[in-house]
Structure formats: structure tokens, C-alpha cells
Design a protein around this motif. Structure first.
Motif, mmCIF file in Angstrom:
data_model
loop_
_atom_site.group_PDB
_atom_site.id
_atom_site.type_symbol
_atom_site.label_atom_id
_atom_site.label_comp_id
_atom_site.label_asym_id
_atom_site.label_seq_id
_atom_site.Cartn_x
_atom_site.Cartn_y
_atom_site.Cartn_z
ATOM 1 N N ASP A 140 41.156 40.134 45.428
ATOM 2 C CA ASP A 140 40.027 40.014 44.526
ATOM 3 C C ASP A 140 40.054 38.409 43.912
ATOM 4 O O ASP A 140 40.855 38.203 42.982
ATOM 5 C CB ASP A 140 40.617 41.039 43.181
ATOM 6 C CG ASP A 140 39.833 40.755 42.142
ATOM 7 O OD1 ASP A 140 38.621 40.390 42.050
ATOM 8 O OD2 ASP A 140 40.349 41.222 40.980
ATOM 9 N N GLN A 141 39.501 37.654 44.724
ATOM 10 C CA GLN A 141 39.384 36.265 44.556
ATOM 11 C C GLN A 141 39.069 35.864 43.477
ATOM 12 O O GLN A 141 39.572 34.828 42.646
ATOM 13 C CB GLN A 141 38.362 35.713 45.303
ATOM 14 C CG GLN A 141 38.924 35.806 46.890
ATOM 15 C CD GLN A 141 37.998 35.085 48.071
ATOM 16 O OE1 GLN A 141 36.680 35.151 47.976
ATOM 17 N NE2 GLN A 141 38.485 34.364 48.975
ATOM 18 N N ASP A 142 38.179 36.310 42.630
ATOM 19 C CA ASP A 142 37.855 35.974 41.114
ATOM 20 C C ASP A 142 38.505 36.638 40.149
ATOM 21 O O ASP A 142 38.396 36.536 38.841
ATOM 22 C CB ASP A 142 36.275 36.083 40.945
ATOM 23 C CG ASP A 142 35.722 37.330 41.189
ATOM 24 O OD1 ASP A 142 36.622 38.329 41.315
ATOM 25 O OD2 ASP A 142 34.502 37.292 41.081
ATOM 26 N N GLY A 145 39.115 42.357 38.802
ATOM 27 C CA GLY A 145 39.442 43.373 38.995
ATOM 28 C C GLY A 145 38.619 44.426 39.894
ATOM 29 O O GLY A 145 38.711 45.738 40.126
ATOM 30 N N HIS A 146 37.615 43.857 40.563
ATOM 31 C CA HIS A 146 36.829 44.546 41.642
ATOM 32 C C HIS A 146 36.804 43.509 42.872
ATOM 33 O O HIS A 146 36.860 42.328 42.613
ATOM 34 C CB HIS A 146 35.224 44.379 41.187
ATOM 35 C CG HIS A 146 35.444 45.186 39.841
ATOM 36 N ND1 HIS A 146 34.663 44.678 38.845
ATOM 37 C CD2 HIS A 146 35.379 46.483 39.607
ATOM 38 C CE1 HIS A 146 34.705 45.658 37.788
ATOM 39 N NE2 HIS A 146 35.023 46.829 38.235
ATOM 40 N N VAL A 147 36.786 44.222 43.891
ATOM 41 C CA VAL A 147 36.708 43.424 45.165
ATOM 42 C C VAL A 147 35.330 43.731 45.633
ATOM 43 O O VAL A 147 35.102 44.957 46.136
ATOM 44 C CB VAL A 147 37.851 43.995 46.222
ATOM 45 C CG1 VAL A 147 37.496 43.432 47.755
ATOM 46 C CG2 VAL A 147 39.207 43.721 45.573
ATOM 47 N N PHE A 152 36.205 41.180 50.423
ATOM 48 C CA PHE A 152 36.550 41.830 51.391
ATOM 49 C C PHE A 152 36.545 41.301 52.823
ATOM 50 O O PHE A 152 37.455 41.339 53.555
ATOM 51 C CB PHE A 152 36.158 43.128 51.423
ATOM 52 C CG PHE A 152 36.623 44.326 52.234
ATOM 53 C CD1 PHE A 152 37.799 45.088 51.795
ATOM 54 C CD2 PHE A 152 36.123 44.872 53.485
ATOM 55 C CE1 PHE A 152 38.370 46.070 52.702
ATOM 56 C CE2 PHE A 152 36.786 45.669 54.395
ATOM 57 C CZ PHE A 152 38.067 46.156 53.970
ATOM 58 N N GLU A 153 35.358 40.870 53.051
ATOM 59 C CA GLU A 153 35.009 40.329 54.266
ATOM 60 C C GLU A 153 35.658 39.057 54.528
ATOM 61 O O GLU A 153 36.297 38.649 55.524
ATOM 62 C CB GLU A 153 33.466 39.877 54.461
ATOM 63 C CG GLU A 153 33.146 39.278 55.609
ATOM 64 C CD GLU A 153 31.474 38.979 55.902
ATOM 65 O OE1 GLU A 153 30.818 39.047 56.808
ATOM 66 O OE2 GLU A 153 31.001 38.865 54.717
#
Length: 163
Positions: A140-142, A145-147, A152-153
Motif C-alpha cells: 500500500d504505497q500511499d 488502506g487500499h492496494v 499490486f503490479e
């Protein structure tokens, strides 16, 4: 990074004889004057024919700068190598998309920690919860709370070009 150690794999793929034949036919069709090579414009037309999109100036420049400078274009063998790599990348990205979609059980376009937990419980049931949380936070780079698929890539490709 966790994914680079766990998910890294060598990408190897070879075209089927019929696919290879199609690429050669497209090369010949785009080499209208039988020069034995494709010019920048010829190459763009070939990519449109094979992949359905016109390559950007940057992509065309990249390909043309990687070929023999004594020739005004890209030879058949170079063309086949470029097209094989593009097709391999396309297949790999489709595979990543398929995995992401399998994890995204609610079809939201992103993964939550709960999605990650359910997926990891299926593929690695003995993996400690704290590792799953660590992986999720890393992917979750940012930190929202969402990927996303992009997150994912990126995680699945991390370290791939270093091998």
C-alpha cells in the motif's frame, strides 16, 4: 521487499510457430519496398497491427535507438525480439491482473487488508498475521488502506529487472 523474494520469477516465453509466422508476415507487409528493415513509421504500423495501439514517440525512439545505427531501421530479427518482449510483458501483465482480480472478491478495483488476509489464508495458511499486515503495508504505497492495481503490479514487479 517481501514480494521480490517470494514472488520473483524469471520471465520466459516463446511464441508459437503460428504467432511467429504472423509477426514475420506483419514485418513483410510493413516493409512495402522490401528494404529488409522497418523504418520508424513502418514499425509504428506493425505495432498497431499486432497490438492495436500506436506506440508513443518515446517508445518508437527507444526501439530505434537500440538497433544498428548503420541501418535506417529495424531488421527482422531485431523486430521479432522486440515484439516477443512486448508480447511477454503483455502476458505477464494479464497474469498479474488475473491474480489481482482473484484477490478483489468484491470487484471494487482495490484490495483491503481483509482481502489480503483471505487470499494469504488460502495460499499460505500458516503465515503469521503480522507478516500479512507487514506485506499489506509495504504494498500500500500511499498508505490509504487500499492496494490499487498499480500498487499490486509494482509490488509483483519489484526487483524483476535486477536479476
Amino acid at each position: 521487499m517481501f514480494f521480490s523474494q517470494a514472488g520473483a520469477r524469471a520471465r520466459t516465453w516463446e511464441a508459437s510457430p503460428s504467432e511467429h509466422k504472423k509477426w514475420v508476415e506483419v514485418f513483410k507487409a510493413c516493409d512495402e519496398d522490401n528494404k529488409g528493415y522497418l523504418s520508424r513509421e513502418d514499425f509504428k504500423v506493425a505495432v498497431v497491427m499486432l497490438f492495436g495501439y500506436k506506440p508513443s514517440k518515446i517508445e518508437a525512439d527507444s526501439v530505434m535507438s537500440s538497433v544498428n545505427p548503420n541501418i535506417s531501421g529495424i531488421l527482422l530479427e531485431e523486430f521479432l525480439n522486440v515484439i516477443r518482449k512486448k508480447r511477454e510483458a503483455q502476458l505477464y501483465r494479464n497474469e498479474i491482473r488475473h491474480i489481482f482480480t482473484a484477490f478483489d472478491r468484491h470487484y471494487r478495483g482495490y484490495l483491503t487488508l481483509e482481502d489480503f488476509q483471505k487470499a494469504f489464508k488460502q495460499v499460505a495458511p500458516k503465515l503469521p498475521e503480522r507478516i500479512i499486515l507487514e506485506v499489506f503495508r509495504e504494498v500500500d504505497q500511499d498508505s490509504d488502506g487500499h492496494v490499487s492495481f498499480k500498487d499490486f503490479e509494482y509490488a509483483t514487479n519489484y526487483g524483476q529487472n535486477e536479476a
